[in-house]
Design a protein around this motif. Sequence first.
Motif, PDB file in Angstrom:
ATOM      1  N   TRP A  24       0.824  -1.204   0.000  1.00 57.67           N
ATOM      2  CA  TRP A  24       0.000   0.000   0.000  1.00 57.67           C
ATOM      3  C   TRP A  24       0.862   1.260   0.000  1.00 57.67           C
ATOM      4  CZ3 TRP A  24      -4.327   0.861   4.232  1.00 57.67           C
ATOM      5  CH2 TRP A  24      -5.072   1.983   3.892  1.00 57.67           C
ATOM      6  N   ARG A  25       1.920   1.253   0.778  1.00 57.78           N
ATOM      7  CA  ARG A  25       2.675   2.490   1.007  1.00 57.78           C
ATOM      8  C   ARG A  25       3.931   2.626   0.160  1.00 57.78           C
ATOM      9  NH1 ARG A  25       2.275   3.450   7.597  1.00 57.78           N
ATOM     10  NH2 ARG A  25       0.050   3.946   7.612  1.00 57.78           N
ATOM     11  N   ILE A  26       4.333   1.594  -0.539  1.00 54.95           N
ATOM     12  CA  ILE A  26       5.555   1.714  -1.318  1.00 54.95           C
ATOM     13  C   ILE A  26       5.319   2.684  -2.474  1.00 54.95           C
ATOM     14  CG2 ILE A  26       5.046  -0.232  -2.858  1.00 54.95           C
ATOM     15  CD1 ILE A  26       8.040  -0.890  -2.735  1.00 54.95           C
ATOM     16  N   PRO A  27       6.248   3.596  -2.751  1.00 56.98           N
ATOM     17  CA  PRO A  27       6.090   4.529  -3.876  1.00 56.98           C
ATOM     18  C   PRO A  27       6.151   3.769  -5.206  1.00 56.98           C
ATOM     19  CG  PRO A  27       7.750   5.322  -2.316  1.00 56.98           C
ATOM     20  CD  PRO A  27       7.443   3.899  -1.955  1.00 56.98           C
ATOM     21  N   LYS A  28       5.047   3.770  -5.942  1.00 57.82           N
ATOM     22  CA  LYS A  28       4.996   2.981  -7.176  1.00 57.82           C
ATOM     23  C   LYS A  28       5.920   3.558  -8.234  1.00 57.82           C
ATOM     24  CE  LYS A  28       0.556   3.230  -7.779  1.00 57.82           C
ATOM     25  NZ  LYS A  28       0.256   4.060  -6.592  1.00 57.82           N
ATOM     26  N   GLN A  29       5.984   4.892  -8.312  1.00 57.27           N
ATOM     27  CA  GLN A  29       6.855   5.486  -9.333  1.00 57.27           C
ATOM     28  C   GLN A  29       8.318   5.174  -9.053  1.00 57.27           C
ATOM     29  OE1 GLN A  29       5.801   9.745  -9.941  1.00 57.27           O
ATOM     30  NE2 GLN A  29       5.846   9.127 -12.086  1.00 57.27           N
ATOM     31  N   ALA A  30       8.712   5.264  -7.785  1.00 56.13           N
ATOM     32  CA  ALA A  30      10.089   4.929  -7.437  1.00 56.13           C
ATOM     33  C   ALA A  30      10.359   3.460  -7.713  1.00 56.13           C
ATOM     34  CB  ALA A  30      10.347   5.246  -5.963  1.00 56.13           C
ATOM     35  N   LEU A  31       9.352   2.617  -7.461  1.00 59.64           N
ATOM     36  CA  LEU A  31       9.504   1.192  -7.735  1.00 59.64           C
ATOM     37  C   LEU A  31       9.707   0.944  -9.228  1.00 59.64           C
ATOM     38  CD1 LEU A  31       9.407  -1.668  -6.476  1.00 59.64           C
ATOM     39  CD2 LEU A  31       6.944  -1.665  -6.910  1.00 59.64           C
ATOM     40  N   LEU A  32       8.941   1.658 -10.070  1.00 60.93           N
ATOM     41  CA  LEU A  32       9.094   1.503 -11.508  1.00 60.93           C
ATOM     42  C   LEU A  32      10.421   2.091 -11.993  1.00 60.93           C
ATOM     43  CD1 LEU A  32       5.469   2.338 -12.717  1.00 60.93           C
ATOM     44  CD2 LEU A  32       6.565   0.098 -12.619  1.00 60.93           C
ATOM     45  N   GLN A  33      10.811   3.205 -11.385  1.00 58.37           N
ATOM     46  CA  GLN A  33      12.058   3.847 -11.790  1.00 58.37           C
ATOM     47  C   GLN A  33      13.267   2.954 -11.495  1.00 58.37           C
ATOM     48  OE1 GLN A  33      12.701   7.624  -9.904  1.00 58.37           O
ATOM     49  NE2 GLN A  33      14.611   8.034 -10.974  1.00 58.37           N
ATOM     50  N   GLU A  34      13.212   2.240 -10.390  1.00 62.56           N
ATOM     51  CA  GLU A  34      14.320   1.375  -9.992  1.00 62.56           C
ATOM     52  C   GLU A  34      13.984  -0.098 -10.244  1.00 62.56           C
ATOM     53  OE1 GLU A  34      16.940   2.857  -9.222  1.00 62.56           O
ATOM     54  OE2 GLU A  34      16.251   4.860  -8.633  1.00 62.56           O
ATOM     55  N   LYS A  35      13.122  -0.373 -11.229  1.00 63.53           N
ATOM     56  CA  LYS A  35      12.620  -1.735 -11.422  1.00 63.53           C
ATOM     57  C   LYS A  35      13.723  -2.722 -11.749  1.00 63.53           C
ATOM     58  CE  LYS A  35      11.234  -0.727 -16.211  1.00 63.53           C
ATOM     59  NZ  LYS A  35      11.621   0.689 -16.172  1.00 63.53           N
ATOM     60  N   ARG A  36      14.735  -2.303 -12.479  1.00 57.26           N
ATOM     61  CA  ARG A  36      15.814  -3.233 -12.815  1.00 57.26           C
ATOM     62  C   ARG A  36      16.549  -3.687 -11.549  1.00 57.26           C
ATOM     63  NH1 ARG A  36      17.367  -3.613 -18.174  1.00 57.26           N
ATOM     64  NH2 ARG A  36      16.386  -2.126 -19.618  1.00 57.26           N
ATOM     65  N   ALA A  37      16.942  -2.708 -10.746  1.00 55.33           N
ATOM     66  CA  ALA A  37      17.674  -3.061  -9.527  1.00 55.33           C
ATOM     67  C   ALA A  37      16.799  -3.864  -8.571  1.00 55.33           C
ATOM     68  CB  ALA A  37      18.174  -1.790  -8.838  1.00 55.33           C
ATOM     69  N   VAL A  38      15.513  -3.492  -8.474  1.00 56.31           N
ATOM     70  CA  VAL A  38      14.607  -4.203  -7.573  1.00 56.31           C
ATOM     71  C   VAL A  38      14.421  -5.649  -8.011  1.00 56.31           C
ATOM     72  CG1 VAL A  38      12.219  -4.333  -6.803  1.00 56.31           C
ATOM     73  CG2 VAL A  38      13.396  -2.142  -6.778  1.00 56.31           C
ATOM     74  N   LEU A  39      14.167  -5.870  -9.300  1.00 58.31           N
ATOM     75  CA  LEU A  39      13.951  -7.229  -9.792  1.00 58.31           C
ATOM     76  C   LEU A  39      15.222  -8.071  -9.690  1.00 58.31           C
ATOM     77  CD1 LEU A  39      11.716  -6.557 -12.927  1.00 58.31           C
ATOM     78  CD2 LEU A  39      11.028  -7.546 -10.744  1.00 58.31           C
ATOM     79  N   GLU A  40      16.360  -7.443  -9.961  1.00 59.12           N
ATOM     80  CA  GLU A  40      17.618  -8.189  -9.854  1.00 59.12           C
ATOM     81  C   GLU A  40      17.862  -8.659  -8.426  1.00 59.12           C
ATOM     82  OE1 GLU A  40      20.298  -5.331 -11.392  1.00 59.12           O
ATOM     83  OE2 GLU A  40      19.850  -5.748 -13.496  1.00 59.12           O
ATOM     84  N   LEU A  41      17.515  -7.807  -7.451  1.00 57.46           N
ATOM     85  CA  LEU A  41      17.701  -8.187  -6.049  1.00 57.46           C
ATOM     86  C   LEU A  41      16.596  -9.108  -5.555  1.00 57.46           C
ATOM     87  CD1 LEU A  41      18.799  -4.767  -4.498  1.00 57.46           C
ATOM     88  CD2 LEU A  41      20.232  -6.775  -4.805  1.00 57.46           C
ATOM     89  N   ALA A  42      15.345  -8.806  -5.934  1.00 56.33           N
ATOM     90  CA  ALA A  42      14.213  -9.528  -5.367  1.00 56.33           C
ATOM     91  C   ALA A  42      14.066 -10.935  -5.933  1.00 56.33           C
ATOM     92  CB  ALA A  42      12.925  -8.742  -5.600  1.00 56.33           C
ATOM     93  N   LEU A  43      14.369 -11.108  -7.215  1.00 52.62           N
ATOM     94  CA  LEU A  43      14.191 -12.416  -7.836  1.00 52.62           C
ATOM     95  C   LEU A  43      15.515 -13.138  -8.027  1.00 52.62           C
ATOM     96  CD1 LEU A  43      11.449 -11.508 -10.472  1.00 52.62           C
ATOM     97  CD2 LEU A  43      11.170 -12.369  -8.152  1.00 52.62           C
ATOM     98  N   GLY A  44      16.455 -12.475  -8.679  1.00 56.15           N
ATOM     99  CA  GLY A  44      17.743 -13.126  -8.931  1.00 56.15           C
ATOM    100  C   GLY A  44      18.475 -13.487  -7.662  1.00 56.15           C
TER     101      GLY A  44
END
Length: 545
Positions: A70-90
């Motif tokens: 609910w509270r996570i900034p969606k735009q920041a999440l999309l902006q950093e999507k590469r780094a987030v996905l690399e850390l969260a999944l890989g």
Amino acid sequence: MGMVSSALALLLTVVVSGAVARALPLSIPLPLVQIGLGVVLTLSVDLAFDLNPDVFFLLFLPPLLFLDGWRIPKQALLQEKRAVLELALGLVLLTVLGLGLFIHWMIPAMPLAVAFALAAVLSPTDPVAVSAIGARIPIPSRLMHILEGESLLNDAAGLVCMRFAVAAVLSGAFSPLDAVATFLWLAGGGLASGVAVVWTATIAKNWVARRVGEEPGSQIVISLILPFAAYILAEHLGCSGILAAVSAGLTMSYLEQSGQATASTRIRRTAVWDALQFTVNGIIFVLLGAQLPTIVAPATWSSGTDGVGLPLLFAYVVAICLTLAFLRYLWVWLSLSFTMLRSRRSTHDASRPGWRLTAVASLAGVRGAVTLAGVLTLPLSLNDGTPFPMRDLACSLAAGTIVISLISSSLGLPLLLRGMKMPESPLVDERENRARTLAAEAAIEAIGRARDLPFADETEPEVLADAQAEIVTLYRSRIEGWSRIDDDAQRVRRMDHLDRELRLLALRAERDTMFRLARTGQLPDDLARRLVGELDLLEARHMPK
């Protein structure tokens, strides 16, 4: 001690933990204080808690994951999507495979599937613990957004991997093809369940609110029910309740931007959820401390294969923590290197990831509530009724890893973060200034249209003009002038009424503009939430009592 008394003792311990953490001369993170108080509590009284792991999972995880989404900034999440996905999944997959093989090699008596299950519950990170550690030395916002996004996704990924590993232990077989099909159903069904529950509930409550009005109390209760409803529906369909809670929170964040809830509802709801987050996280860490003696004792003092002895158990925990740190540091360095390589191709910048940035991102991978909740959901027995292999040792290793990671991060992060700067999003200040300007212009325009409103027809034209000028002056110069009208008591009362109505009208216009900018992606979610919160407080101040 009875169940009710034990629950009250836990809540009192959570309350006391905040005061104790502030009173200590050293900057000790709140989770560590709560763990310590939990140990003291269980040694002082006999807590009457014997929660079923599934019940424990249902009670504590859905609201936490829902609130994260609910509270996570969606735009920041999309902006950093590469780094987030690399850390969260890989990184989760690397941790499950690398750490699982290492644990099995280090402890041959632990079956490989159990080692993978333990590695899976150790893979998620805890942003609440990171925030508590970095409270006095704030983590740069851009890095915090990456860590929050990582935690939001790796919670689900790690726990789904644990589910596969536990299924392999129970069935004694593992099929990659079945695992892929099951994962797609778990993920797709879980995400759809969360969206469906929140969307349906929002449409229903908005329909009722338009016809009979909105009651803040009922709106708050509905928001509290949603994560549990999404989780239960997904689990009933055989999908991932974890992903359902996450997608429910993300959907709530999206629908909230419609601005249909009243300011009073949003203010009260935020306060309730803040208190709930503090309480649930506190109870989980107190329970961790309360269960440490009983978790560690079977693994260290029993005569079976779990009886490893306290020194050897400590050595195992340290080895696991070092392996986790190595895998995370390696993956973070590779991820940042590839990210900067792509940046160099477009900007011709020859910079490389510094060791401090890599070390902070690595050390911030603190294990906490999700790891504890996950490991406690390991089954007590196999399908044939025999005890689940090495369950006591797995719980002890997970608990020890949580404590060690909290201690190491609390000592290391303040040193690494001191004086470190991380580039912020380049347009944040411009966006805020533009949003405030557009909102003020919308407020002035709304005030100018006030003659068309019903309340304006009952007012003398010159009184309305004075009230409009007063509010416009407030927005343009912030100079107070409405008190300089004549002493006519009736005129003063009418002026006061109009002043309040125009202020409310202007504030609502400002808020509508903020929501529109957030919906169209022109304003980051976290910034929009903060600005709307300011407007809500101002509206609550001017609402008639």
